[in-house]
Scaffold this motif. Structure first.
Motif, PDB file in Angstrom:
ATOM      1  N   MET A   1       0.651  -1.206   0.111  1.00  0.00           N
ATOM      2  CA  MET A   1      -0.130  -0.201   0.041  1.00  0.00           C
ATOM      3  C   MET A   1       0.821   1.190  -0.052  1.00  0.00           C
ATOM      4  SD  MET A   1      -3.113   0.954   2.810  1.00  0.00           S
ATOM      5  CE  MET A   1      -3.854  -0.509   2.546  1.00  0.00           C
ATOM      6  N   LYS A   2       0.391   2.134  -0.787  1.00  0.00           N
ATOM      7  CA  LYS A   2       1.304   3.410  -0.742  1.00  0.00           C
ATOM      8  C   LYS A   2       1.251   4.316   0.307  1.00  0.00           C
ATOM      9  CE  LYS A   2       1.152   3.780  -5.898  1.00  0.00           C
ATOM     10  NZ  LYS A   2       0.541   4.710  -7.098  1.00  0.00           N
ATOM     11  N   THR A   5      -1.902   6.539   0.794  1.00  0.00           N
ATOM     12  CA  THR A   5      -3.056   5.645   1.117  1.00  0.00           C
ATOM     13  C   THR A   5      -3.177   5.396   2.463  1.00  0.00           C
ATOM     14  OG1 THR A   5      -3.293   4.713  -1.186  1.00  0.00           O
ATOM     15  CG2 THR A   5      -4.529   3.544   0.456  1.00  0.00           C
ATOM     16  N   VAL A   8      -4.257   8.595   4.582  1.00  0.00           N
ATOM     17  CA  VAL A   8      -5.360   9.017   4.580  1.00  0.00           C
ATOM     18  C   VAL A   8      -6.087   7.767   5.310  1.00  0.00           C
ATOM     19  CG1 VAL A   8      -7.387   8.666   2.799  1.00  0.00           C
ATOM     20  CG2 VAL A   8      -5.257   9.872   2.036  1.00  0.00           C
ATOM     21  N   ILE A   9      -5.939   6.699   5.369  1.00  0.00           N
ATOM     22  CA  ILE A   9      -6.515   5.639   6.224  1.00  0.00           C
ATOM     23  C   ILE A   9      -6.611   6.152   7.664  1.00  0.00           C
ATOM     24  CG2 ILE A   9      -6.486   3.336   6.869  1.00  0.00           C
ATOM     25  CD1 ILE A   9      -6.160   2.449   4.033  1.00  0.00           C
ATOM     26  N   GLN A  38      -8.692  11.396  -5.010  1.00  0.00           N
ATOM     27  CA  GLN A  38      -8.066  10.135  -4.542  1.00  0.00           C
ATOM     28  C   GLN A  38      -8.457   9.594  -3.193  1.00  0.00           C
ATOM     29  OE1 GLN A  38      -6.389   8.141  -6.531  1.00  0.00           O
ATOM     30  NE2 GLN A  38      -6.205   6.684  -4.981  1.00  0.00           N
ATOM     31  N   ARG A  41     -11.718   7.803  -3.787  1.00  0.00           N
ATOM     32  CA  ARG A  41     -11.646   6.548  -4.307  1.00  0.00           C
ATOM     33  C   ARG A  41     -11.035   5.882  -2.880  1.00  0.00           C
ATOM     34  NH1 ARG A  41     -10.186   9.370  -9.008  1.00  0.00           N
ATOM     35  NH2 ARG A  41      -7.920   9.660  -8.307  1.00  0.00           N
ATOM     36  N   ILE A  42     -10.156   6.100  -2.302  1.00  0.00           N
ATOM     37  CA  ILE A  42      -9.682   5.460  -1.152  1.00  0.00           C
ATOM     38  C   ILE A  42     -10.998   5.240  -0.283  1.00  0.00           C
ATOM     39  CG2 ILE A  42      -8.248   5.431   0.999  1.00  0.00           C
ATOM     40  CD1 ILE A  42      -6.237   7.103  -0.595  1.00  0.00           C
TER      41      ILE A  42
END
Length: 106
Positions: A1-2, A5, A8-9, A38, A41-42
């Motif tokens: 996972m980047k 990302t 954000v989580i 983005q 989308r996440i």
């Protein structure tokens, strides 16, 4: 996972009950201020897997951005249940309810 990302989580997981953040605010704090789409989308693809409080994320105007009526009403219901007032147009007062973490670690 980047890393973006993951950031954000982590940010979304840490939005406290009764508070909201905007897509752009989350993107900027996660390291890419122009990546609000983005974040959308996440949220869409990883909310269930990571048990994200998706309902605490609104657009830059404080509006619920979900067009689909059932999900929109569910978001309003969840926010109201946490004490966040949503007006008749589906807007949250960002001055009153926006969460401002100091960093990604908060």
């Amino acid at each position: 996972m980047k890393p973006f990302t993951m950031n954000v989580i982590q940010i979304i997981q840490n939005i406290p009950e009764g508070r909201v953040m905007t897509y752009g605010q989350i993107a900027e704090l996660a390291g890419s201020r122009r990546a609000a789409r983005q974040v959308v989308r996440i949220l869409h693809s990883l909310s269930r897997k990571h048990r994200l409080p998706w309902h605490r994320v609104v657009n830059a105007k404080g509006e619920i951005a979900i067009a689909e009526e059932e999900s929109r009403m569910l978001q309003i219901l969840y926010l109201n249940g946490e004490g966040v007032e949503v007006d008749a147009e589906g807007r949250v007062d960002l001055e009153a309810y926006r969460y401002h973490p100091a960093s990604v670690a908060d």
